[in-house]
Design a protein around this motif. Structure first.
Motif, PDB file in Angstrom:
ATOM      1  N   ARG A  16      43.702  38.272  -3.779  1.00 43.10           N
ATOM      2  CA  ARG A  16      43.098  37.863  -5.059  1.00 43.10           C
ATOM      3  C   ARG A  16      42.594  39.097  -5.810  1.00 43.10           C
ATOM      4  O   ARG A  16      42.528  40.190  -5.262  1.00 43.10           O
ATOM      5  CB  ARG A  16      41.917  36.910  -4.799  1.00 43.10           C
ATOM      6  CG  ARG A  16      42.346  35.614  -4.182  1.00 43.10           C
ATOM      7  CD  ARG A  16      41.207  34.641  -3.964  1.00 43.10           C
ATOM      8  NE  ARG A  16      40.412  34.972  -2.787  1.00 43.10           N
ATOM      9  CZ  ARG A  16      39.101  35.199  -2.806  1.00 43.10           C
ATOM     10  NH1 ARG A  16      38.434  35.143  -3.932  1.00 43.10           N
ATOM     11  NH2 ARG A  16      38.448  35.488  -1.694  1.00 43.10           N
ATOM     12  N   TYR A  37      44.825  39.814   3.787  1.00 42.57           N
ATOM     13  CA  TYR A  37      43.851  38.809   3.340  1.00 42.57           C
ATOM     14  C   TYR A  37      42.999  38.394   4.527  1.00 42.57           C
ATOM     15  O   TYR A  37      43.331  38.668   5.686  1.00 42.57           O
ATOM     16  CB  TYR A  37      44.553  37.595   2.723  1.00 42.57           C
ATOM     17  CG  TYR A  37      45.364  36.763   3.701  1.00 42.57           C
ATOM     18  CD1 TYR A  37      46.593  37.226   4.170  1.00 42.57           C
ATOM     19  CD2 TYR A  37      44.896  35.538   4.164  1.00 42.57           C
ATOM     20  CE1 TYR A  37      47.334  36.474   5.065  1.00 42.57           C
ATOM     21  CE2 TYR A  37      45.633  34.778   5.059  1.00 42.57           C
ATOM     22  CZ  TYR A  37      46.844  35.254   5.504  1.00 42.57           C
ATOM     23  OH  TYR A  37      47.572  34.515   6.403  1.00 42.57           O
ATOM     24  N   ASN A  97      40.273  47.875  -0.143  1.00 42.98           N
ATOM     25  CA  ASN A  97      39.771  47.152  -1.313  1.00 42.98           C
ATOM     26  C   ASN A  97      38.919  45.937  -0.939  1.00 42.98           C
ATOM     27  O   ASN A  97      37.997  45.581  -1.669  1.00 42.98           O
ATOM     28  CB  ASN A  97      40.964  46.705  -2.175  1.00 42.98           C
ATOM     29  CG  ASN A  97      40.591  45.613  -3.151  1.00 42.98           C
ATOM     30  OD1 ASN A  97      40.067  45.881  -4.229  1.00 42.98           O
ATOM     31  ND2 ASN A  97      40.827  44.354  -2.787  1.00 42.98           N
ATOM     32  N   VAL A 120      31.533  44.465   6.539  1.00 47.09           N
ATOM     33  CA  VAL A 120      32.757  44.257   5.736  1.00 47.09           C
ATOM     34  C   VAL A 120      33.002  45.433   4.795  1.00 47.09           C
ATOM     35  O   VAL A 120      34.130  45.921   4.664  1.00 47.09           O
ATOM     36  CB  VAL A 120      32.661  42.939   4.917  1.00 47.09           C
ATOM     37  CG1 VAL A 120      33.889  42.769   4.020  1.00 47.09           C
ATOM     38  CG2 VAL A 120      32.503  41.739   5.844  1.00 47.09           C
TER      39      VAL A 120
HETATM   40  N1  LIG Z   1      34.889  42.326  -9.454  1.00 48.80           N
HETATM   41  C1  LIG Z   1      34.029  43.258  -9.770  1.00 48.80           C
HETATM   42  O1  LIG Z   1      33.325  43.175 -10.805  1.00 48.80           O
HETATM   43  C2  LIG Z   1      33.886  44.479  -8.898  1.00 48.80           C
HETATM   44  C3  LIG Z   1      33.085  45.526  -9.402  1.00 48.80           C
HETATM   45  C4  LIG Z   1      32.922  46.661  -8.610  1.00 48.80           C
HETATM   46  C5  LIG Z   1      33.545  46.751  -7.382  1.00 48.80           C
HETATM   47  N2  LIG Z   1      34.320  45.721  -6.917  1.00 48.80           N
HETATM   48  C6  LIG Z   1      34.940  45.890  -5.606  1.00 48.80           C
HETATM   49  O2  LIG Z   1      36.339  45.725  -5.735  1.00 48.80           O
HETATM   50  C7  LIG Z   1      36.887  45.141  -4.550  1.00 48.80           C
HETATM   51  C8  LIG Z   1      37.686  43.903  -4.908  1.00 48.80           C
HETATM   52  O3  LIG Z   1      36.821  42.980  -5.538  1.00 48.80           O
HETATM   53  P1  LIG Z   1      37.323  41.633  -6.237  1.00 48.80           P
HETATM   54  O4  LIG Z   1      36.396  41.376  -7.329  1.00 48.80           O
HETATM   55  O5  LIG Z   1      38.773  41.692  -6.472  1.00 48.80           O
HETATM   56  O6  LIG Z   1      37.016  40.581  -5.061  1.00 48.80           O
HETATM   57  P2  LIG Z   1      37.507  39.067  -4.862  1.00 48.80           P
HETATM   58  O7  LIG Z   1      38.220  38.583  -6.069  1.00 48.80           O
HETATM   59  O8  LIG Z   1      36.315  38.332  -4.376  1.00 48.80           O
HETATM   60  O9  LIG Z   1      38.580  39.198  -3.676  1.00 48.80           O
HETATM   61  C9  LIG Z   1      38.136  39.667  -2.441  1.00 48.80           C
HETATM   62  C10 LIG Z   1      39.326  39.998  -1.562  1.00 48.80           C
HETATM   63  O10 LIG Z   1      38.824  40.567  -0.341  1.00 48.80           O
HETATM   64  C11 LIG Z   1      39.190  39.735   0.759  1.00 48.80           C
HETATM   65  N3  LIG Z   1      38.056  39.651   1.678  1.00 48.80           N
HETATM   66  C12 LIG Z   1      36.753  39.431   1.374  1.00 48.80           C
HETATM   67  N4  LIG Z   1      36.007  39.406   2.478  1.00 48.80           N
HETATM   68  C13 LIG Z   1      36.855  39.594   3.520  1.00 48.80           C
HETATM   69  C14 LIG Z   1      36.697  39.655   4.929  1.00 48.80           C
HETATM   70  N5  LIG Z   1      35.512  39.503   5.525  1.00 48.80           N
HETATM   71  N6  LIG Z   1      37.796  39.864   5.690  1.00 48.80           N
HETATM   72  C15 LIG Z   1      39.008  40.019   5.114  1.00 48.80           C
HETATM   73  N7  LIG Z   1      39.230  39.957   3.792  1.00 48.80           N
HETATM   74  C16 LIG Z   1      38.157  39.756   3.008  1.00 48.80           C
HETATM   75  C17 LIG Z   1      39.534  38.380   0.167  1.00 48.80           C
HETATM   76  O11 LIG Z   1      40.455  37.712   1.025  1.00 48.80           O
HETATM   77  P3  LIG Z   1      40.629  36.074   0.999  1.00 48.80           P
HETATM   78  O12 LIG Z   1      41.335  35.757  -0.297  1.00 48.80           O
HETATM   79  O13 LIG Z   1      41.449  35.770   2.186  1.00 48.80           O
HETATM   80  O14 LIG Z   1      39.252  35.516   1.036  1.00 48.80           O
HETATM   81  C18 LIG Z   1      40.140  38.780  -1.169  1.00 48.80           C
HETATM   82  O15 LIG Z   1      41.483  39.161  -1.020  1.00 48.80           O
HETATM   83  C19 LIG Z   1      35.693  44.859  -3.641  1.00 48.80           C
HETATM   84  O16 LIG Z   1      35.549  45.885  -2.704  1.00 48.80           O
HETATM   85  C20 LIG Z   1      34.517  44.844  -4.592  1.00 48.80           C
HETATM   86  O17 LIG Z   1      33.296  45.165  -3.961  1.00 48.80           O
HETATM   87  C21 LIG Z   1      34.494  44.604  -7.655  1.00 48.80           C
END
Ligand SMILES: NC(=O)c1ccc[n+]([C@@H]2O[C@H](COP(=O)([O-])OP(=O)(O)OC[C@H]3O[C@@H](n4cnc5c(N)ncnc54)[C@H](OP(=O)(O)O)[C@@H]3O)[C@@H](O)[C@H]2O)c1
Length: 257
Positions: A16, A37, A97, A120
């Motif tokens: 995602r 994932y 990621n 994590v």
């Molecule tokens: N979105 C933002 O505004 C933002 C801002 C700054 C930094 N970030 C960083 O960018 C990265 C991606 O964020 P995102 O917003 O794309 O997140 P997201 O949409 O919530 O997606 C999270 C992804 O990580 C996987 N995941 C989460 N916890 C996990 C675990 N315990 N074990 C294995 N897989 C796990 C999920 O897999 P499943 O689908 O199988 O659950 C999913 O593929 C993260 O490191 C986040 O901290 C995001």
């Protein structure tokens, strides 16, 4: 583009959001991508299908991170997939990621919840890297995802603490692997429209309000981040290492006078 033709990549959390966009972009550039994932099998399958529909090559690998045995589970699936798809077990690009933001504050977080954030967001990337290093080809790339929340005061202090660890890790590791031509960098997104921020999805007013804090006044999209990762993963990124690269459109740069 085919600049990554013949390369292999592992993108954690690629089912995602930002990880999916990174996986799509690296595959579009020619890499064979392992779409990792944690539990959402359907979303991972969709990521793989989207890549294949565009003519790319990808396979899914499942492993819940932050639990005992996580790295072993991940690499058993990764190595089997690489062997089946490429005939060898070699990696060129590792993108850490996958991450969680529980939204808890310094006042409310419990020791157990903090342990999970660190497990994590910080421990899993460290030990994934340790396990990946023997598989990583010289000239390879390691790219970790942090957050702009490490550079400013935010309510989610514990989350920012867990992410700051990977920035430190990246700097130290770059020194360790530099002689092999492997670069290590950290990409730091600002607020980006993904499931991590459900309050922004389909909410233009909130997006406008949040985006107004950026020098480029809009919120980020996953592809904004994926393009930065793709640059670092490419040959063009070979001379950048040990850096934290802000990919936030200039989030909270300073007062507008
Ligand atoms: N979105 C933002 O505004 C933002 C801002 C700054 C930094 N970030 C960083 O960018 C990265 C991606 O964020 P995102 O917003 O794309 O997140 P997201 O949409 O919530 O997606 C999270 C992804 O990580 C996987 N995941 C989460 N916890 C996990 C675990 N315990 N074990 C294995 N897989 C796990 C999920 O897999 P499943 O689908 O199988 O659950 C999913 O593929 C993260 O490191 C986040 O901290 C995001």
């Amino acid at each position: 583009m085919t600049s990554l033709m013949g390369k292999t990549a592992l993108v954690t959390g690629a089912s995602r959001g930002i990880g999916r966009a990174i996986a799509q972009r690296l595959a579009a550039d020619g890499a064979l991508v392992a779409v990792h994932y944690g539990g959402n099998e359907q979303a991972a399958r969709e990521s793989v299908e989207l890549i294949q529909k565009d003519g790319g090559r990808a396979f899914a690998v499942r492993a819940e991170l932050g639990v005992s045995g996580d790295v072993e589970t991940l690499f058993a699936a990764l190595e089997a997939g690489l062997r089946a798809w490429s005939g060898q077990v070699r990696l060129d690009i590792l993108v850490n990621n996958a991450g969680i933001n529980t939204g808890e504050t310094i006042e409310t977080i419990t020791p157990e919840a903090f342990d999970r954030l660190v497990a994590v967001n910080a421990k899993a990337p460290l030990f994934i890297i340790q396990r990946a290093l023997p598989l990583l080809n010289d000239g390879g790339r390691i790219i970790n995802l942090s957050t702009g929340a490490t550079r400013i005061a935010m309510p989610e202090g514990p989350y920012a603490m867990s992410k700051a660890a990977v920035e430190v890790l990246g700097r130290s590791l770059a020194q360790v692997v530099g002689a092999r031509g492997i670069t290590v960098n950290t990409v730091s997104p600002g607020p980006t429209v993904t499931d991590m921020n459900p309050w922004m999805i389909d909410n233009p007013q909130v997006q406008e309000m949040v985006g107004s804090g950026n020098a480029i006044p809009r919120v980020g999209q996953p592809s904004d981040i994926a393009d930065v990762v793709a640059f670092l993963a490419s040959e063009a990124g070979r001379w950048v290492t040990g850096q934290v690269i802000d990919a936030s459109g200039g989030c909270f740069l300073g007062p507008r006078i």
